[in-house]
Structures are given as structure tokens and as C-alpha cells.
Design a protein around this motif. Sequence first.
Motif, short mmCIF file in Angstrom:
data_model
loop_
_atom_site.label_atom_id
_atom_site.label_comp_id
_atom_site.label_asym_id
_atom_site.label_seq_id
_atom_site.Cartn_x
_atom_site.Cartn_y
_atom_site.Cartn_z
N UNK A 54 -7.84 91.84 38.56
CA UNK A 54 -7.58 93.20 38.05
C UNK A 54 -7.26 93.86 39.66
N UNK A 55 -7.51 93.78 40.66
CA UNK A 55 -7.41 94.36 41.43
C UNK A 55 -5.95 94.12 41.83
N UNK A 56 -5.74 92.58 41.66
CA UNK A 56 -4.42 92.04 41.98
C UNK A 56 -3.18 93.12 41.26
N UNK A 58 -2.87 95.65 40.83
CA UNK A 58 -3.38 97.58 40.89
C UNK A 58 -2.83 97.53 42.04
N UNK A 59 -3.18 95.96 43.35
CA UNK A 59 -1.57 95.83 44.07
C UNK A 59 -0.21 95.81 44.30
N UNK A 60 -0.04 95.62 42.96
CA UNK A 60 1.15 94.78 42.66
C UNK A 60 1.85 95.70 42.48
N UNK A 61 0.99 96.46 41.71
CA UNK A 61 1.98 97.40 41.05
C UNK A 61 1.77 99.23 42.07
N UNK A 62 1.65 99.38 42.91
CA UNK A 62 1.10 100.44 43.65
C UNK A 62 2.75 99.86 44.98
N UNK A 63 2.81 98.72 45.35
CA UNK A 63 3.92 97.96 46.19
C UNK A 63 5.24 97.72 45.25
N UNK A 64 5.18 98.61 44.23
CA UNK A 64 6.33 98.63 43.18
C UNK A 64 7.11 97.19 43.03
N UNK A 65 5.88 95.84 42.80
CA UNK A 65 6.16 94.77 43.02
C UNK A 65 6.04 94.82 41.35
N UNK A 66 6.18 93.38 40.83
CA UNK A 66 6.11 92.77 39.48
C UNK A 66 4.79 92.53 39.44
N UNK A 91 -9.93 98.27 37.77
CA UNK A 91 -10.29 98.23 36.41
C UNK A 91 -8.91 97.49 35.05
N UNK A 92 -7.75 97.49 37.05
CA UNK A 92 -6.37 97.61 36.62
C UNK A 92 -5.22 98.13 36.04
N UNK A 93 -5.69 99.51 35.58
CA UNK A 93 -4.85 100.42 35.15
C UNK A 93 -4.84 101.58 36.50
N UNK A 94 -5.25 101.67 37.92
CA UNK A 94 -5.34 103.05 38.61
C UNK A 94 -4.03 102.14 38.87
N UNK A 95 -3.38 103.94 40.07
CA UNK A 95 -2.49 103.70 40.55
C UNK A 95 -2.20 103.53 41.80
N UNK A 96 -3.61 103.62 42.62
CA UNK A 96 -3.76 103.17 43.79
C UNK A 96 -5.19 102.13 44.02
N UNK A 97 -5.04 101.30 44.60
CA UNK A 97 -6.15 100.54 45.02
C UNK A 97 -7.39 101.69 45.92
N UNK A 98 -6.73 102.15 46.09
CA UNK A 98 -7.83 103.12 47.34
C UNK A 98 -8.57 103.87 46.17
N UNK A 99 -8.05 104.38 44.50
CA UNK A 99 -9.01 105.14 43.83
C UNK A 99 -9.73 104.10 43.00
#
Length: 220
Positions: A54-56, A58-66, A91-99
Motif C-alpha cells: 500500500x505504501x508502494x 502511494x509512491x508510484x502514484x505520487x511519481x506519476x508511474x503505473x 492506506x493506498x489512496x493518499x496523494x503523497x507518501x508524507x500524507x
Amino acid sequence: SLTVSSTKLIECSTNSFSPESVRLVDGAGFCSGRVEVKSNQSWASVCEADFDRQDAEVVCGELGCGAPAALQGGLYGGGVGQSWDKEFQCKGKESLLLDCDTSDRENNTCLPGNAVGLTCSEPDDVRLVGGDSRCAGGVERYNKGEWRIVGAADWDQRDVAAVVCRQMGCGSTVSVLPGNTTRGFGFICSGSESSLRGCRRMYDLRPGLTVICSGNNNIL
């Protein structure tokens, strides 16, 4: 002639832009590498024990990756400098890892050399299907709503395979075999591109490729 009667000074605010707070380093591109978090103006590696799927996401989404494709300690080196000292609880739905929520470690589960490495799918999604791991199989690329076979001319197969292995964070090419179809959407690569997006598309169909890369990352 044009006369300027007054000058208006405009002050632009940059507060709406979030400073870079997470990055992937020592990988094949911006979508793969060792996870590092900005901490007090310096970068800290994240321990494998403090990071999950779930952390992963968020990171992939924050960086604009798949979506996350591989997650493994030491995959892109053991990390240098300081280590992030908390466990992420996204939880996997956050926009930023630091959120994400964090918690203190219950015990010292962070072993040296276990900085977490993450491979996200590239935005245009390339995959290898039918092999023993995500780093081996027939090459397919997601395009216009469907997975399509990737093909190459005989003289360019190894260069295309090298780009695919690099893009997926799967190391270098071990072997490449032509498929028995001519339904592959052709690409021409120099072999140094970071992804198939940097290669030239061909307008005729070519035999599909089966590629084995040196990495052996199991599917999450």
C-alpha cells in the motif's frame, strides 16, 4: 508607436506546489529505484520492514508511474547515509507518501543493506507474459485500451529487448527469441533508451519477441 503608461508587478505564489518529498534512485528510470524520503533537507533511505504494497501504491502514484510491479529489499543497493526512522502506514489512496500515517518501530527490524527497492510500471505499461517471472516472457505494451504484442526486425531484436529489460527494472538481456507470429507492433531502438516511448514505432507488423532478463523479480 506603443506607449506603456503603467507597469503592473505580479507576485506569483509557489505555495501550491508540493516540494519533492520522495524519489527512486539508482534504478533504470524515474519509475524504479531505491526509495528515499526527504528528511530535514537531506534524503533518507526507507527500510524494507517499514514499507509494504500500500505504501508502494502511494509512491508510484505520487511519481506519476503505473502500479507497483516489484518490491524488494536491496534491489537497488543497500542505501547510503541516514535511514528513515519510522514505519509508513499508508492506506493506498493518499496523494503523497508524507500524507500517510507513520508509527515508531516496535523493535529494531531494519537490517543493514535492506533499503527497499521499488519498481513501478511505466506510464505506458510494458509487460512480459508467459514466463517464470515478471522478468521473462513475451513482450506486450498497453496501448489504446488493450495489450498488444511488441515486435522487432531480426537485426533490432536485442536492442528492443535491452530497452524492455531496462524499462521494467529487470537488469540486462539474457536471451531474446523471435515469436512465431507477425502480429507485433514494430519498434526500432538504439538499445540505450530508458523505455519504449523513446524508440521509433514502425508502421508494419513484425514477429513478436520473447525476452529473458537477468532480473528474477517475483510478482507481488
